[in-house]
Design an enzyme around this catalytic site. Structure first.
Site, short mmCIF file in Angstrom:
data_model
loop_
_atom_site.label_atom_id
_atom_site.label_comp_id
_atom_site.label_asym_id
_atom_site.label_seq_id
_atom_site.Cartn_x
_atom_site.Cartn_y
_atom_site.Cartn_z
N GLY A 252 4.32 2.33 1.73
CA GLY A 252 4.37 1.59 2.99
C GLY A 252 5.56 0.68 3.12
O GLY A 252 5.74 -0.22 2.32
N SER A 253 6.39 0.87 4.14
CA SER A 253 7.63 0.13 4.23
C SER A 253 8.36 0.42 5.54
O SER A 253 7.77 0.87 6.51
CB SER A 253 8.51 0.49 3.03
OG SER A 253 8.48 1.89 2.83
N ARG A 254 9.69 0.18 5.54
CA ARG A 254 10.47 0.34 6.77
C ARG A 254 11.90 0.76 6.44
O ARG A 254 12.44 0.42 5.40
CB ARG A 254 10.49 -1.01 7.51
CG ARG A 254 11.13 -0.96 8.88
CD ARG A 254 11.00 -2.31 9.55
NE ARG A 254 12.26 -3.01 9.65
CZ ARG A 254 12.39 -4.32 9.86
NH1 ARG A 254 11.32 -5.08 9.96
NH2 ARG A 254 13.57 -4.86 9.96
#
Length: 236
Positions: free
Chosen positions: A193-195
């Protein structure tokens, strides 16, 4: 059914798992067996989590448009921001605002990252930091991140930043300075989970809208040299 048809069916049904994921899949599986000795229902829960882990580390084939005027999404996920901002200092891209397009990945998205444009890697900078919600704007400056600059053949330098999130605890990048990347080529991965932020110089026009789902290696985020202007969208 011929042997070749069977092979093609298997390939289309079971998506390959990235090599970085096999040790996690194996660990989940072993823990599931151990839990099964304690209480059988725990084993089946563990097997479900093992299946999720394999799904998380999937690495499907993608078909990338080969056009030096197109900026391709580096990540699967939701377009969370399209803004003009001064790029992070670690990118060393100057103090003039650039177009930033952010793609947020949740724990169900494919987390293999791909190069948004063709070019040479001219700079890499890793910054330790916090693990705030990756959707927050301040995550660009406060979270753990890995910044890469790619010198493109036609439109100057662009920045790509891998940003850790609340759950993410490891940013992986297997590219090095002076490596040449093709658009859509795998260059890294972020666990859980990240960007991804893409910083683009003047002349780039967005081809997506906030809230839109992007597919790494396929979705066109922006375009250079187009007279069409920015995309106008509506919710339907």
């Amino acid at each position: 059914m011929s042997a070749m048809s069977l092979v093609n069916t298997i390939r289309s049904t079971f998506v390959p798992i990235h090599r970085e994921g096999w040790k996690f899949v194996a660990a989940f599986f072993v823990v599931s067996l151990v839990l099964g000795f304690l209480w059988e229902p725990l084993m089946w829960i563990g097997f479900l989590l093992t299946a999720w882990c394999a799904y998380f580390f999937r690495d499907p084939q993608r078909f990338t448009p080969q056009d030096d005027d197109l900026v391709i999404s580096p990540a699967d996920g939701r377009v969370s921001a399209i803004v003009h901002v001064v790029p992070p200092q670690e990118l060393e891209l100057g103090s003039e605002p650039m177009l930033r397009i952010s793609v947020f990945m949740n724990v169900f998205n494919c987390h293999v990252n791909r190069a948004p444009m063709r070019g040479r890697v001219s700079w890499i900078s890793y910054s330790p930091g916090k693990f705030l919600n990756a959707e927050l704007d301040k995550a660009s400056e406060e979270n753990e991140r890995n910044a890469i600059v790619i010198d493109t053949p036609a439109h100057g330098s662009i920045g790509v930043v891998q940003i850790a999130g609340l759950v993410a605890r490891r940013i992986l990048s297997w590219t090095a300075i002076n490596d040449h990347l093709e658009a859509g080529e795998r260059f890294g991965l972020i666990r859980f989970g990240s960007r991804l932020d893409v910083f683009l110089p003047a002349g780039a026009e967005p081809r997506v809208s906030v809230g839109q789902t992007a597919v790494a290696g396929e979705t066109v985020l922006a375009e250079f040299g187009s007279a069409k202007g920015p995309v106008i969208s509506r919710r339907g």
